[in-house]
Scaffold this active site. Structure first.
Site, PDB file in Angstrom:
ATOM      1  CE1 TYR A  95     -30.861 -40.651 -26.424  1.00  0.00           C
ATOM      2  CE2 TYR A  95     -29.192 -39.150 -27.270  1.00  0.00           C
ATOM      3  CZ  TYR A  95     -29.740 -40.412 -27.201  1.00  0.00           C
ATOM      4  OH  TYR A  95     -29.166 -41.434 -27.903  1.00  0.00           O
TER       5      TYR A  95
ATOM      6  CG  ASP B 249     -28.826 -47.453 -22.006  1.00  0.00           C
ATOM      7  OD1 ASP B 249     -28.215 -48.261 -22.730  1.00  0.00           O
ATOM      8  OD2 ASP B 249     -28.262 -46.503 -21.424  1.00  0.00           O
TER       9      ASP B 249
ATOM     10  NE  ARG C 267     -26.571 -45.986 -19.249  1.00  0.00           N
ATOM     11  CZ  ARG C 267     -25.764 -47.047 -19.222  1.00  0.00           C
ATOM     12  NH1 ARG C 267     -25.327 -47.505 -18.065  1.00  0.00           N
ATOM     13  NH2 ARG C 267     -25.417 -47.667 -20.327  1.00  0.00           N
TER      14      ARG C 267
ATOM     15  CG  ASP D  75     -29.033 -46.495 -15.396  1.00  0.00           C
ATOM     16  OD1 ASP D  75     -28.554 -47.253 -14.509  1.00  0.00           O
ATOM     17  OD2 ASP D  75     -29.380 -46.922 -16.517  1.00  0.00           O
TER      18      ASP D  75
END
Length: 273
Positions: A80, A52, A186, A94
């Site tokens: 992550y 993203d 997200r 987000d």
């Protein structure tokens, strides 16, 4: 061995390379592919897994014959690190969109947070965000969302192999996640907040690993500039053109993020510039 720390290494991009890049904030994955393609004059190139615009970290590019490995690399597990902010929700899950609801969170205990992380470890059902590249009737979901329309996105099974809370400083919760292909962090933020009854959204995300490839071995775009090949002998350069200012926030739909992160008159960073 790190690509970043081996400047003497020669690359053969036309034959094929697996190139590790540390994606900058606000750049789309396509921005990076186009930049690398133009800088290194590569004919055939693609990325092995989208990041993203508001995520940073490892983006893998494959060139030449190595583009055949894209599907294999994409299928590998991802790692992550990042931060969830409790007590607030946003339509995009987000910082791309403004907060649309606020709920109390101060009553939550570390034990409750750890239990919530455990609840999302293993095989789970997850619905991708409307602000995503998922296709709805041939159209990208984020295009639907940015028009202000709504659409139903089907849930899918993903596996969260590890979900570790690495720091708690309410309203922020720092985490490390190891997951399978197709997992939306997200959406994990949204679901984590819903489970706790306080809402949450993602404020920071870094992809640290894809399979055995790690972000600490990645090149920066600045380092990449040094790899630009010389023009072939006898080739005359095109007349210089005035470069257009890069506005990734417009292409990525980050108008709100751009406006909210701009320095104010009282911002020390602004006065120091």
């Amino acid at each position: 061995m790190s690509q970043e720390t081996t400047p003497a290494r020669t690359f053969d991009f036309e034959t094929g390379e697996v190139l590790l890049l540390d994606k900058p904030l606000t750049w789309t994955s396509f921005d990076v592919v186009r930049k690398v393609k133009n800088t290194l004059r590569i004919k055939k190139i693609g990325h092995a897994g989208t990041l993203d615009p508001l995520a940073t970290g490892l983006l893998i590019l494959c060139t030449g014959k190595k583009t055949k490995q894209i599907d294999l690399i994409q299928a590998q597990e991802k790692e992550y690190t990042g931060t969830f902010r409790l007590g607030q929700t946003t339509p995009s899950f987000d910082l791309e969109t403004p907060v649309d609801a606020e709920l109390p969170y101060a009553h939550l205990t570390p034990e409750q947070l750890q239990a919530a992380a455990l609840a999302f470890t293993g095989l789970i059902q997850q619905t991708p965000p409307l602000y995503s590249a998922v296709k709805i009737n041939g159209e990208r979901a984020y295009e639907v969302a940015r028009r202000g329309d709504t659409a139903e996105i089907k849930s899918k099974e993903v596996t969260i192999k590890e979900f570790e809370l690495t720091g708690i400083a309410l309203p922020d919760v720092h985490f490390r996640v190891v997951c399978t292909k197709g997992t939306y962090i997200r959406s994990l933020a949204r679901d984590f907040g819903q489970h706790l009854g306080c809402g949450a959204h993602l404020t920071r995300l870094v992809r640290t690993r894809i399979g055995e490839y790690r972000v600490e071995d990645a090149l920066t775009l600045e380092t990449l500039e040094a790899l630009r090949p010389p023009r072939p002998e006898g080739e005359t350069g095109r007349p210089a053109r005035q470069p257009k200012p890069r506005r990734p926030e417009q292409r990525a739909g980050l108008e709100y993020f751009q406006a909210s992160s701009a320095p104010t008159d009282s911002d020390p960073a602004d006065s120091a510039s």
